[in-house]
Every structure is written in C-alpha cells, then in structure tokens.
Scaffold this motif. Structure first.
Motif, short mmCIF file in Angstrom:
data_model
loop_
_atom_site.label_atom_id
_atom_site.label_comp_id
_atom_site.label_asym_id
_atom_site.label_seq_id
_atom_site.Cartn_x
_atom_site.Cartn_y
_atom_site.Cartn_z
N ILE A 115 -28.07 50.08 47.62
CA ILE A 115 -29.12 50.99 48.05
C ILE A 115 -30.46 50.59 47.43
O ILE A 115 -31.50 50.55 48.12
CB ILE A 115 -28.76 52.45 47.67
CG1 ILE A 115 -27.54 52.91 48.49
CG2 ILE A 115 -29.94 53.38 47.90
CD1 ILE A 115 -26.97 54.24 48.02
N LYS A 166 -31.95 47.71 49.12
CA LYS A 166 -32.11 47.93 50.57
C LYS A 166 -31.32 46.87 51.35
O LYS A 166 -31.79 46.30 52.33
CB LYS A 166 -33.59 47.90 50.97
CG LYS A 166 -34.41 49.01 50.35
CD LYS A 166 -35.85 48.95 50.81
CE LYS A 166 -36.64 50.18 50.35
NZ LYS A 166 -36.66 50.35 48.89
N ASN A 207 -27.03 45.29 52.29
CA ASN A 207 -25.75 45.64 52.91
C ASN A 207 -24.61 45.21 52.00
O ASN A 207 -24.65 44.13 51.40
CB ASN A 207 -25.59 44.93 54.26
CG ASN A 207 -26.63 45.36 55.27
OD1 ASN A 207 -26.52 46.43 55.84
ND2 ASN A 207 -27.64 44.52 55.49
N ILE A 264 -24.46 57.21 51.68
CA ILE A 264 -24.72 55.92 52.35
C ILE A 264 -23.77 55.82 53.53
O ILE A 264 -22.60 56.20 53.43
CB ILE A 264 -24.52 54.73 51.37
CG1 ILE A 264 -24.90 53.40 52.04
CG2 ILE A 264 -23.11 54.69 50.82
CD1 ILE A 264 -24.89 52.21 51.08
N GLU A 280 -29.00 47.51 62.44
CA GLU A 280 -29.47 48.75 61.83
C GLU A 280 -30.21 48.45 60.52
O GLU A 280 -29.66 47.85 59.60
CB GLU A 280 -28.27 49.66 61.56
CG GLU A 280 -28.63 51.07 61.16
CD GLU A 280 -27.38 51.91 60.95
OE1 GLU A 280 -26.73 51.73 59.90
OE2 GLU A 280 -27.04 52.70 61.84
N ASN A 281 -31.45 48.89 60.44
CA ASN A 281 -32.32 48.53 59.31
C ASN A 281 -32.26 49.56 58.19
O ASN A 281 -33.26 50.21 57.85
CB ASN A 281 -33.76 48.35 59.80
CG ASN A 281 -34.64 47.72 58.73
OD1 ASN A 281 -34.14 47.02 57.85
ND2 ASN A 281 -35.93 47.99 58.79
N ARG A 282 -31.06 49.73 57.62
CA ARG A 282 -30.90 50.60 56.46
C ARG A 282 -29.69 50.14 55.67
O ARG A 282 -28.82 49.45 56.19
CB ARG A 282 -30.75 52.06 56.87
CG ARG A 282 -29.56 52.37 57.75
CD ARG A 282 -29.38 53.88 57.95
NE ARG A 282 -28.29 54.17 58.87
CZ ARG A 282 -27.73 55.35 59.03
NH1 ARG A 282 -28.15 56.38 58.30
NH2 ARG A 282 -26.74 55.54 59.88
N SER A 283 -29.66 50.53 54.40
CA SER A 283 -28.53 50.15 53.56
C SER A 283 -27.25 50.77 54.09
O SER A 283 -27.25 51.93 54.54
CB SER A 283 -28.76 50.62 52.13
OG SER A 283 -29.83 49.91 51.55
N LYS A 284 -26.17 50.01 54.01
CA LYS A 284 -24.89 50.51 54.52
C LYS A 284 -23.75 49.72 53.89
O LYS A 284 -23.94 48.65 53.32
CB LYS A 284 -24.83 50.39 56.04
CG LYS A 284 -25.09 49.00 56.57
CD LYS A 284 -25.25 48.99 58.07
CE LYS A 284 -25.75 47.65 58.61
NZ LYS A 284 -27.15 47.41 58.23
#
Length: 457
Positions: free
Chosen positions: A235, A238, A240, A270, A322-326
């Motif tokens: 996270i 930023k 994966n 998350i 997808e442009n986010r932490s995961k």
C-alpha cells in the motif's frame, strides 16, 4: 512357494514430480498414482514418451491425492489404452477432475499460442492431451471410503487413510501375500490451518516414503506477520502484491489466513482478487466436502464474501489495468502456467511490485528461478526483466518437513524389510536416508527412475 512381485519406479524417483509406481503381481497389476513430470525440460519431455508398460495390462489405478504431479498423466495413459477403474477418495476424484480439465485446457491454449506466435520448434505445436481425453478419463473414476479394507484379488487388499497435505489426500496400505506395502503419498503438516494431522502407519514391510523436504525443517516464520507487513508495504509503495498459488489447498489456506487478519483488523483495507478458475472450482469442493477440513461451513461462506473472485479473462485484464494497490492470488504455485503469468508479464518489471512465493518451487520452474534471484524470466516466449521484490513464506508448505516425516513413521511396530525413498531431489533423499538410518536403523534404498525391484514374498 514364494511369489514374485515387481515394483516399477516409473516416476517420482530421484525427483519430486511424475509420481508413478507400477506393482506387478501374479494375480494382477496396479498403478499407484499417474502424474506429470514438472520442472526441468529433460523431465517434462518424459511426459511425451509412451508408457513403458502396456496400459491394457494394468488392472487398476489408485490415487493418493489429486495434484497434477500425481494425476496429470492419466489422460495420456487412457489415450494409450487404459480402460479400467481409477480409484480415490471423493474429494481426491473431485480435485483430480478439476485439475485434469484445467491441465488439458492450458495445454490446448499453450499449443494454440505457440502456433500463433511461432515460438515453438514443433510445427505445429500439439497439446499433450485434450479436454476430450480428460473427460474420458474422468469417466473411469470410482470413489472409495476411508479406513476400509477392499479385497481386489485372492491375496491382495488395500486400505486408504488420511495423511493431511490437501483435501482428500491419503496414504495407501496394501496386503500382498501377507506382506504390508505402504505408499505414503504426500504427507501433510502436523499443524495445518485447514486439515487435521496425518494418520500414521502401524506396520510396514515395504515402505515407500516421500522425501520432498527430507533435507530441511520448515522455518518458524510468522506467516501472519509477513503477510501483514508485505500488504502494508504494498500500500505504501502504491504497488501490487502477486501471490502465485497452487489452486488446491494453498489458495484456500492463504485466503483463510487473510480472512482472519481482516477479521481481527490486523491488515488495512485493500482489494484482494482471486484469479484461478481451477481454484474457484476447488473452493466449491471445500464447501461440498466440509467434513474433510476444519473450517465450519458458515465460517467458510463468510470468508468468501471478503474476496473478489475473478471468473473471466476479461476481468483479469481489468485487474491488471486497475490503478490502485491490490493483492492478487493466482495460479500456478510454481509459476509454470495459469493466470499468474499474465500478471507477471506486465508487473514483474516494476519495482513497486512484490511477488510472494508461498510453497515448494521445483527445480527448473520459474518459481525456482525467482527464488534464486533470476534477473529475468521467460514468459510466453519473451524475456521479462525482474525488478519486483521477491519474497517467500516457507511455513505455508503443505508438505511435512524432515522432522515431521520422521515422526510419521514413528508408530511402525515392526522393522521394515526395506524403505524406498521417493519424491525428492538428490540432496533431500540422501539427507532423509541418513536420518532414518541413524534414528531407526531401517534398511533404506533410493531407487532411480525406471528401476525395477524384484521381491520374493
């Protein structure tokens, strides 16, 4: 009058994968497991060779559990003429059915991709077997019950007992002309998050013992702590977190651990994606065979609500974009195929990506390359630079370590005439041989692939 029994070590001998043990007796012939070789190219090429014994002369196949390296050659054997029953516990046959269909589909897709992108030396590239072959094989499945002796000829009977490892997994005992043969299968952990501790054999005249972790002890790493810290770091960066996972047991075990961390507020919020078509089917099997594991049905269903289950390849691409932490948990566990390759092809060259290996990585697999610090890996015919952070959790392994293997044979009351060490790489096999000799003074042998042992009973 003595009876001659021949043991053919056709796989899982001198190496971990490709489990196949043919027992030739005066009354009938049967095969224990029928798996694919995985790992280095020289082993994988063995999958394309014809079976060295006429499949039409095999009366029965008995499966210890459903993993690909114990079941994945079955459709190939059926193509070559095998037509008799294939036995296993109900969860084993359920898992084997899922794995065989998935394996056939992946091989068909890989052959199609190789032909399209022209990166195979074979023209045309062909699958080892097809979905149709897998379906025909599944039609031969026949389920058996635990702890019950089944007589299959005048002087031969067998019994299945649970041994942990994965859902439905067993060891198999045979009485052959009054001698007890024990095939360990893959032995599970004594303290598993999902499964009860393995049963132990009480007698063995001839013991066939797996040795995958025969040279090491699983470290007492705190998997919960590693997962928590890695997710927080992901996270902050930023980035994966990609967890290549075996679809059977490992996926469900990681999910359950993450669920407990979420439930106790130990990890921040998350999105967590499960991208494994085969893993999704195994989740259904876990629901259907709830008596075979420790998680209550209501708790299992509640766990599922915390995860995003991907069901289409289109959603795989959406997740990558997808442009986010995961967190993404995807097959396969040794990075040999499956959806995880698509993620790694586009994310492994990014420093903000973390790849968390969560189990045994066989020699010659991409997972072993990553574990050993490879600077690049080949995916779909192209070399991808490795800039991601590579981590490993040892304690999630579904295999018993050296001490647990020694404990597993501790209740054998007689002295075996021979212990055959199987399912191990050379160092693991020899280390366990020394330990068994020191502790129990049993006669130990390490057969090589294609060895044939003649026993006079």
């Amino acid at each position: 009058m003595k009876k001659q029994v021949k043991i053919h070590f056709l796989g899982g001998s001198g190496t971990v994968t490709g489990s196949k043990f043919l027992i030739e007796t005066p009354e009938l012939n049967f095969l224990i497991d029928c798996g694919l070789f995985q790992g280095v190219k020289s082993l994988r090429e063995l999958n394309w060779k014809d079976f060295p014994f006429d499949p039409a002369n095999i009366d029965l196949i008995l499966l210890t559990h459903g993993h690909l390296d114990h079941t994945g050659y079955l459709p190939r054997l059926v193509k070559q003429g095998y037509k008799n029953p294939i036995l296993g516990t109900p969860p084993t046959l359920g898992i084997a059915g899922v794995i065989l269909k998935d394996s056939a589909k992946i091989q068909e897709e890989d052959a199609e991709r190789a032909n399209k992108e022209e990166y195979s030396k074979h023209q045309p590239a062909l699958p080892l077997y097809t979905t149709s072959d897998a379906e025909k094989t599944i039609g031969l499945f026949k389920s058996i019950e635990l702890n019950e002796w089944y007589r299959i000829s005048e002087n031969i009977k067998y019994r299945y007992q649970t041994n942990g490892h994965i859902l439905g997994s067993t060891f198999i005992e045979f009485e052959i002309f009054d001698k007890r043969f024990v095939f360990s299968g893959d032995i599970g952990r004594e303290k598993d998050v999902l499964l009860e501790a393995p049963n132990k054999p009480e007698r063995a005249d001839y013991l066939f013992l797996e040795s995958t972790y025969g040279d090491r002890l699983h470290p007492e790493d705190d998997s919960d702590k590693i997962l928590t810290e890695t997710i927080k770091e992901t996270i902050n960066k930023k980035g994966n977190l990609i967890i290549p996972s075996f679809a059977v047991e490992r996926l469900q075990g990681i999910m359950y651990k993450l669920y407990l961390l979420i439930k106790t507020n130990k990890i921040p919020e998350i999105p967590i994606y499960i991208d494994s078509p085969m893993g999704n089917e195994v989740l259904d099997l876990f629901e259907g065979f709830s008596k075979w594991h420790k998680v209550e049905p209501d708790e299992f269903r509640k766990m599922l609500s915390y995860f995003n289950i991907i069901t289409s390849y289109r959603d795989t691409w959406k997740t990558i974009d997808e442009n986010r932490s995961k967190v993404v948990i995807a097959g396969s566990g040794m990075v040999t195929g499956g959806r995880v390759l698509t993620y790694l092809r586009y994310l492994i060259d990014k420093p903000e990506t973390t790849v968390l290996l969560a189990g045994y990585q066989a020699e010659g697999t991409r997972g072993r390359q990553l574990e050993n610090g490879a600077s690049e890996v080949k995916i779909f015919g192209k070399y991808c630079p490795v800039k991601a952070k590579i981590l490993k959790i040892e304690s999630l392994s579904a295999h018993a370590d050296q001490q647990e293997l020694l404990n597993w044979i501790s209740e054998i009351k007689n002295i075996p005439e021979k212990v055959f060490l199987i399912h191990g790489e050379p160092t693991a096999l020899d280390s366990l041989r020394v330990k068994i000799k020191d502790r129990y003074n049993y006669p130990v042998s390490i057969p090589a692939i294609n060895d044939v042992i003649n026993l006079e009973l």
